[in-house]
Design a protein around this motif. Structure first.
Motif, PDB file in Angstrom:
ATOM      1  N   THR A 161       0.837  -1.214   0.000  1.00 45.12           N
ATOM      2  CA  THR A 161       0.000   0.000   0.000  1.00 45.12           C
ATOM      3  C   THR A 161       0.867   1.258   0.000  1.00 45.12           C
ATOM      4  O   THR A 161       0.613   2.218  -0.746  1.00 45.12           O
ATOM      5  CB  THR A 161      -0.940   0.001   1.227  1.00 45.12           C
ATOM      6  OG1 THR A 161      -1.718  -1.199   1.223  1.00 45.12           O
ATOM      7  CG2 THR A 161      -1.864   1.200   1.205  1.00 45.12           C
ATOM      8  N   ALA A 162       1.908   1.236   0.859  1.00 45.57           N
ATOM      9  CA  ALA A 162       2.806   2.398   0.916  1.00 45.57           C
ATOM     10  C   ALA A 162       3.520   2.594  -0.419  1.00 45.57           C
ATOM     11  O   ALA A 162       3.678   3.737  -0.900  1.00 45.57           O
ATOM     12  CB  ALA A 162       3.814   2.209   2.047  1.00 45.57           C
ATOM     13  N   LEU A 163       3.944   1.505  -1.056  1.00 42.51           N
ATOM     14  CA  LEU A 163       4.652   1.568  -2.326  1.00 42.51           C
ATOM     15  C   LEU A 163       3.752   2.129  -3.433  1.00 42.51           C
ATOM     16  O   LEU A 163       4.130   3.042  -4.188  1.00 42.51           O
ATOM     17  CB  LEU A 163       5.148   0.175  -2.691  1.00 42.51           C
ATOM     18  CG  LEU A 163       6.081   0.023  -3.878  1.00 42.51           C
ATOM     19  CD1 LEU A 163       7.333   0.869  -3.725  1.00 42.51           C
ATOM     20  CD2 LEU A 163       6.455  -1.441  -4.068  1.00 42.51           C
ATOM     21  N   ILE A 164       2.528   1.588  -3.494  1.00 40.39           N
ATOM     22  CA  ILE A 164       1.582   2.046  -4.528  1.00 40.39           C
ATOM     23  C   ILE A 164       1.180   3.496  -4.281  1.00 40.39           C
ATOM     24  O   ILE A 164       1.039   4.303  -5.218  1.00 40.39           O
ATOM     25  CB  ILE A 164       0.355   1.114  -4.556  1.00 40.39           C
ATOM     26  CG1 ILE A 164       0.782  -0.272  -5.071  1.00 40.39           C
ATOM     27  CG2 ILE A 164      -0.759   1.688  -5.398  1.00 40.39           C
ATOM     28  CD1 ILE A 164      -0.267  -1.343  -4.893  1.00 40.39           C
ATOM     29  N   SER A 165       1.019   3.888  -2.977  1.00 42.46           N
ATOM     30  CA  SER A 165       0.687   5.275  -2.649  1.00 42.46           C
ATOM     31  C   SER A 165       1.785   6.215  -3.138  1.00 42.46           C
ATOM     32  O   SER A 165       1.510   7.266  -3.721  1.00 42.46           O
ATOM     33  CB  SER A 165       0.489   5.424  -1.138  1.00 42.46           C
ATOM     34  OG  SER A 165       0.397   6.781  -0.782  1.00 42.46           O
ATOM     35  N   ALA A 166       3.040   5.803  -2.889  1.00 42.99           N
ATOM     36  CA  ALA A 166       4.156   6.655  -3.301  1.00 42.99           C
ATOM     37  C   ALA A 166       4.270   6.752  -4.816  1.00 42.99           C
ATOM     38  O   ALA A 166       4.582   7.814  -5.360  1.00 42.99           O
ATOM     39  CB  ALA A 166       5.451   6.096  -2.703  1.00 42.99           C
ATOM     40  N   LEU A 167       3.990   5.646  -5.522  1.00 41.80           N
ATOM     41  CA  LEU A 167       4.128   5.643  -6.979  1.00 41.80           C
ATOM     42  C   LEU A 167       2.975   6.357  -7.671  1.00 41.80           C
ATOM     43  O   LEU A 167       3.146   6.928  -8.748  1.00 41.80           O
ATOM     44  CB  LEU A 167       4.233   4.194  -7.480  1.00 41.80           C
ATOM     45  CG  LEU A 167       5.559   3.470  -7.144  1.00 41.80           C
ATOM     46  CD1 LEU A 167       5.447   1.998  -7.431  1.00 41.80           C
ATOM     47  CD2 LEU A 167       6.712   4.086  -7.938  1.00 41.80           C
ATOM     48  N   THR A 168       1.788   6.292  -7.073  1.00 41.20           N
ATOM     49  CA  THR A 168       0.613   6.903  -7.728  1.00 41.20           C
ATOM     50  C   THR A 168       0.338   8.307  -7.225  1.00 41.20           C
ATOM     51  O   THR A 168      -0.451   9.042  -7.812  1.00 41.20           O
ATOM     52  CB  THR A 168      -0.638   6.046  -7.471  1.00 41.20           C
ATOM     53  OG1 THR A 168      -0.859   5.961  -6.058  1.00 41.20           O
ATOM     54  CG2 THR A 168      -0.459   4.656  -8.045  1.00 41.20           C
ATOM     55  N   GLY A 169       0.931   8.654  -6.078  1.00 42.27           N
ATOM     56  CA  GLY A 169       0.654   9.973  -5.517  1.00 42.27           C
ATOM     57  C   GLY A 169      -0.661  10.036  -4.782  1.00 42.27           C
ATOM     58  O   GLY A 169      -1.098  11.125  -4.401  1.00 42.27           O
ATOM     59  N   ARG A 170      -1.291   8.921  -4.556  1.00 39.98           N
ATOM     60  CA  ARG A 170      -2.576   8.916  -3.823  1.00 39.98           C
ATOM     61  C   ARG A 170      -2.289   8.796  -2.328  1.00 39.98           C
ATOM     62  O   ARG A 170      -1.603   7.867  -1.890  1.00 39.98           O
ATOM     63  CB  ARG A 170      -3.453   7.759  -4.283  1.00 39.98           C
ATOM     64  CG  ARG A 170      -3.913   7.911  -5.733  1.00 39.98           C
ATOM     65  CD  ARG A 170      -4.696   6.680  -6.194  1.00 39.98           C
ATOM     66  NE  ARG A 170      -5.930   6.500  -5.444  1.00 39.98           N
ATOM     67  CZ  ARG A 170      -6.769   5.469  -5.617  1.00 39.98           C
ATOM     68  NH1 ARG A 170      -6.481   4.533  -6.536  1.00 39.98           N
ATOM     69  NH2 ARG A 170      -7.866   5.378  -4.918  1.00 39.98           N
ATOM     70  N   PRO A 171      -2.797   9.699  -1.514  1.00 41.13           N
ATOM     71  CA  PRO A 171      -2.544   9.626  -0.060  1.00 41.13           C
ATOM     72  C   PRO A 171      -3.286   8.458   0.597  1.00 41.13           C
ATOM     73  O   PRO A 171      -4.293   7.981   0.092  1.00 41.13           O
ATOM     74  CB  PRO A 171      -3.062  10.975   0.449  1.00 41.13           C
ATOM     75  CG  PRO A 171      -4.036  11.435  -0.567  1.00 41.13           C
ATOM     76  CD  PRO A 171      -3.621  10.861  -1.898  1.00 41.13           C
ATOM     77  N   VAL A 172      -2.761   8.051   1.740  1.00 36.54           N
ATOM     78  CA  VAL A 172      -3.379   6.985   2.545  1.00 36.54           C
ATOM     79  C   VAL A 172      -4.164   7.629   3.675  1.00 36.54           C
ATOM     80  O   VAL A 172      -3.692   8.582   4.317  1.00 36.54           O
ATOM     81  CB  VAL A 172      -2.298   6.042   3.123  1.00 36.54           C
ATOM     82  CG1 VAL A 172      -2.941   4.938   3.952  1.00 36.54           C
ATOM     83  CG2 VAL A 172      -1.460   5.451   2.011  1.00 36.54           C
ATOM     84  N   SER A 173      -5.357   7.122   3.915  1.00 30.12           N
ATOM     85  CA  SER A 173      -6.203   7.683   4.970  1.00 30.12           C
ATOM     86  C   SER A 173      -5.492   7.609   6.314  1.00 30.12           C
ATOM     87  O   SER A 173      -4.938   6.581   6.695  1.00 30.12           O
ATOM     88  CB  SER A 173      -7.526   6.913   5.053  1.00 30.12           C
ATOM     89  OG  SER A 173      -8.253   7.327   6.172  1.00 30.12           O
ATOM     90  N   LYS A 174      -5.531   8.725   7.043  1.00 30.21           N
ATOM     91  CA  LYS A 174      -4.834   8.802   8.326  1.00 30.21           C
ATOM     92  C   LYS A 174      -5.494   7.922   9.396  1.00 30.21           C
ATOM     93  O   LYS A 174      -4.900   7.644  10.434  1.00 30.21           O
ATOM     94  CB  LYS A 174      -4.762  10.247   8.797  1.00 30.21           C
ATOM     95  CG  LYS A 174      -6.099  10.902   9.082  1.00 30.21           C
ATOM     96  CD  LYS A 174      -5.908  12.317   9.562  1.00 30.21           C
ATOM     97  CE  LYS A 174      -7.233  12.982   9.948  1.00 30.21           C
ATOM     98  NZ  LYS A 174      -8.097  13.184   8.756  1.00 30.21           N
ATOM     99  N   GLU A 175      -6.743   7.492   9.175  1.00 31.57           N
ATOM    100  CA  GLU A 175      -7.472   6.732  10.186  1.00 31.57           C
ATOM    101  C   GLU A 175      -7.340   5.226   9.982  1.00 31.57           C
ATOM    102  O   GLU A 175      -7.887   4.443  10.758  1.00 31.57           O
ATOM    103  CB  GLU A 175      -8.962   7.111  10.156  1.00 31.57           C
ATOM    104  CG  GLU A 175      -9.210   8.557  10.558  1.00 31.57           C
ATOM    105  CD  GLU A 175     -10.692   8.867  10.616  1.00 31.57           C
ATOM    106  OE1 GLU A 175     -11.478   8.009  10.143  1.00 31.57           O
ATOM    107  OE2 GLU A 175     -11.056   9.926  11.139  1.00 31.57           O
TER     108      GLU A 175
END
Length: 785
Positions: free
Chosen positions: A686-700
């Motif tokens: 999830t962290a890898l895909i978030s970094a590659l796509t620029g989509r943030p991860v929900s803080k909750e």
């Protein structure tokens, strides 16, 4: 000898009771009967001669003529002496045989007409041969009887007259009066010697029989009786010598202790054998102290002592609830054991293993189990034990040998059915001295521990009635064969609400009492306790919480003593004044949604932890860097997540060649702490895909789960601990593998109500729940590549 040759003469008669006088005998007589005294006085007046005849019955006071033998001995009264008690003692000398012809008077005393029977002289060779034979037989008699002195034989051997020889020998024989009277009445010398020979032969046979019987009885005498007799003699000698103390005193004391014990037959024989060895040992022998130590151990073990179980379920439940808050599963297991024990009467002790982080009450729960059952409690710690002899004991050949911890614990318990706690069973080690965990296999196997063998004790000891309870922080550290023999009971940790109740009901009252405070002197509200739990502790158990409560009690005690306060009330805002700056930040969730940063959940020996995983993508040549002191399993999870991302690049709107033009750095903060385990796969992906796509991860969102190359989410362990960690940190949504959905029932209801659980089976669902949809369309987003 015809009566016409000797008409006889008058003699006063003295009847003898139990006594007979032969001619040539000199002896003292005590005379007490009136008639006898008067007969003596008559004899002294006349010519000092008196006729001595024996009574046929000893008990008759005044015998009639028929009750006195007809033949007696004429004796001369040599001396007469009156004794103070009225009895007269006379010295008489036998002269010759005489036969009563008739009684003349028996009013005042017995007076008879008697004729004397003189001895005949003979030179017959046969008589001489008879004399020699009689002397030989008399010598045998003396040797067998031991009641006639050898000097008597020497005196008798000098007698030349055959008749006198027969009389003297007969006087020394221990035979009946009737047989002695037969010799007296036999006037013919040859017949007299033959009659004496018969008596001697008969006596010799009787004595030989007596000796044989005595020898047979002596052989048949039991060993214990003989030993008892000898010991009593030894005790008497020691008492006289003043040597009661020392080796003999030790042996007597040990035998006394053994007689009061009820032990198995083999053990009894072993102890008796060792006590006998000890008794024969010289006092200076060094081995004596070794044997004494061994016997002391055998005697002190509880071979048959046991306590009665308190089978009242309600009472047991009340005790368990009184001592511990929560812990429903372990408590239920103890009550089940009690119920079955009540029905079966005899149940092999179970082997329970309490697994959980430090400070959750594993050790104190075991003590409460013993209290609820009404059993003795004994505890040993296995932390750092690396020698097999610690469990099984040393052989007695070694200097300083002693039993293992199991036998030592049983001696301490003093009963065959205690609750036996083995603390820190996962902290054992092994080296060249053996593997202690392998030695425990016999102890913790219900099929084997009824004959547990300790190298020092050497005789089997029954452990089947013992209820073994072990504790561990981590199941992974327990050897598999050992784990197989135990029933696992997990104690994952406490929620905030449970901690607050524990602090209110147990920790605060205990610490106030220990610090000399009364409940009225210190008041801490629930809000203050909650803040202390959140900002000053981060643990699964309550050990650190108890330390903080103790610190508050110390501060309050100081304030009461130094400022003369009657009461100290602590509000939430005042906590930092007492305990200092908060050690932890409650609510670790990010204030904003982050790109390339995901919160994972991890299990550790001290409970659940939140784990931030960060991914940064920078231009480069396609390197994949992993930092944060990761173990092999977590590195492989990162590789799997990276490969999955590459395989899904097109679907995720990531350039196909991103791995060639960029360096990817995966980092897990707190680099000094080792991290390993198969539960970070979906978090890294999830962290890898978030970094590659620029989509943030929900803080909750927090998540846990392993990933396959095809994107499937695999189940994990320790869900309850991880959930509690997420709850402590303030997360609201938890992503978990679909296969772990069944574990949700173990999570306290108060926690379940605060969190949203999303079971996922594929990585697509994870991304859908964790990543926030972009504000722009995918075509216009410029990925970080």
């Amino acid at each position: 000898m015809g009566p016409n040759k000797n008409k006889g003469r008058r003699f006063p008669l003295l009847p003898l009771r139990g006594l007979l006088v032969y001619p040539s005998m000199v002896l003292h007589l005590d005379v007490g009967r009136d008639k006898s005294v008067k007969a003596l006085e008559k004899a002294m007046v006349d010519d000092n001669l008196i006729l001595l005849c024996s009574q046929s019955e000893v008990s008759i006071e005044e015998p009639s003529e028929d009750e006195i033998f007809r033949i007696g001995t004429v004796a001369k009264v040599r001396q007469m002496l009156k004794l103070p008690n009225g009895t007269i003692r006379v010295l008489v000398e036998g002269l010759e045989r005489a036969e009563i012809i008739q009684y003349i008077d028996n009013e005042e005393y017995y007076e008879v007409q008697a004729r004397e029977l003189p001895e005949e002289e003979t030179n017959d060779p046969e008589v001489s041969a008879l004399m020699r034979t009689v002397l030989t037989q008399f010598e045998h008699y003396i040797n067998l009887s031991k009641k006639v002195t050898p000097e008597t034989l020497a005196a008798v051997s000098d007698i030349e007259e055959p008749g006198r020889l027969a009389d003297v020998i007969t006087s020394h024989l221990l035979i009946k009066i009737k047989d002695k009277q037969d010799i007296l009445e036999t006037v013919d010398i040859r017949a007299r010697l033959e009659r004496l020979l018969d008596i001697l032969n008969n006596e010799r046979e009787v004595l030989e029989l007596e000796r044989k019987i005595n020898q047979r009885v002596k052989k048949q005498m039991e060993k214990t009786q003989r030993e008892y007799y000898l010991r009593e003699q030894m005790k008497a000698i020691q008492k006289e010598l003043g040597e009661k103390e020392g080796r003999a005193g030790e042996v007597e004391e040990l035998r006394q202790q053994l007689s009061e014990l009820t032990v198995p037959e083999k053990v009894q024989e072993k102890i008796e054998k060792e006590i006998d060895r000890l008794e024969k040992m010289p006092a200076s022998s060094a081995e004596g102290s070794v044997i004494r130590n061994y016997v002391d151990w055998l005697i002190s073990l509880p071979w048959s002592k046991s306590t009665d179980d308190d089978l009242d379920l309600h009472h047991a439940e009340a005790i368990l609830n009184e001592d511990h808050y929560g812990l429903d599963k372990p408590k239920e297991r103890v009550l089940e054991y009690l119920a079955v024990q009540k029905l079966v009467k005899k149940l092999k002790g179970p082997i329970l293993c309490l697994v959980g982080p430090p400070g959750v009450g594993k050790t104190s729960l075991a003590r409460s189990i013993a209290k609820s059952l009404g059993r003795e409690f004994v505890r040993i710690s296995l932390g750092g034990v690396r020698d097999e002899a610690e469990i099984r004991g040393h052989r007695r050949t070694y200097v300083g040998a002693m039993p293992g911890r199991i036998i030592q614990g049983m001696k301490t318990a003093g009963s065959t059915n205690p609750v036996f706690l083995m603390d820190e069973i996962d902290k054992m080690a092994s080296d060249f001295r053996g593997d202690p965990s392998a030695a425990l296999l016999e102890v913790l196997d219900p099929e084997q521990n009824n004959t547990f063998s300790d190298h020092f004790i050497e005789v089997p000891f029954d452990l089947s009635n013992v209820m073994f309870v072990t504790t561990a922080n981590s199941v992974q550290s327990i050897p598999r064969p050992l784990l197989d023999r135990m029933e696992m009971l997990s104690i994952p940790g406490y929620t905030e609400l449970e901690k607050m109740q524990i602090a209110k009901q147990y920790l605060l009252p205990k610490q106030t009492e220990e610090h000399g405070l009364t409940p009225e002197q210190l008041e801490i509200g629930e809000d203050a306790l909650l803040r202390m739990i959140r900002e000053y502790t981060r643990e699964s158990g309550v050990r650190n919480l108890e330390q903080q409560v103790a610190a508050l009690c110390r501060k309050a005690a100081k304030a009461i003593v130094s400022d003369n306060l009657e009461k100290v009330s602590i509000e939430p805002d005042q906590i930092k004044d007492y305990l200092g700056v908060p050690k932890f930040r409650y609510g670790l969730i990010e204030k904003e949604d982050q790109i390339g940063s995901v919160t994972g959940l991890a299990w550790t020996e001290v409970g659940g932890e939140t784990l931030t995983i960060e991914v940064t993508v920078v231009p480069g040549s396609g390197k994949l860097m992993l930092t944060g002191k990761l173990g092999d399993v977590m590195k492989e999870s990162a590789q799997a997540a990276f490969s999955y991302t590459r395989s899904k690049a097109k679907a995720l709107h990531i350039a196909d060649d991103f791995h060639e033009k960029n360096d990817i750095h995966i980092h897990i903060p707190e680099g000094a702490i080792p991290k390993d385990g198969p539960s970070a796969g979906i978090t890294i992906a999830t962290a890898l895909i978030s970094a590659l796509t620029g989509r943030p991860v929900s803080k909750e969102v927090a998540m846990t789960g392993e990933i396959t190359l095809r994107g499937r989410v695999l189940p994990i362990g320790g869900l309850k601990e991880k959930t509690l960690a997420a709850h402590r940190a303030g997360y609201k949504k938890i992503l978990l593998p679909m296969d772990n959905e069944r574990d949700l029932r173990d999570i306290p209801e108060s926690v379940r109500n605060d969190l949203t659980f999303v079971p996922v089976s594929h990585m697509d669902q994870v991304l859908e729940e964790a990543l926030i949809a972009p504000k722009e369309t995918p075509e216009t987003i410029q990925p970080l590549i």
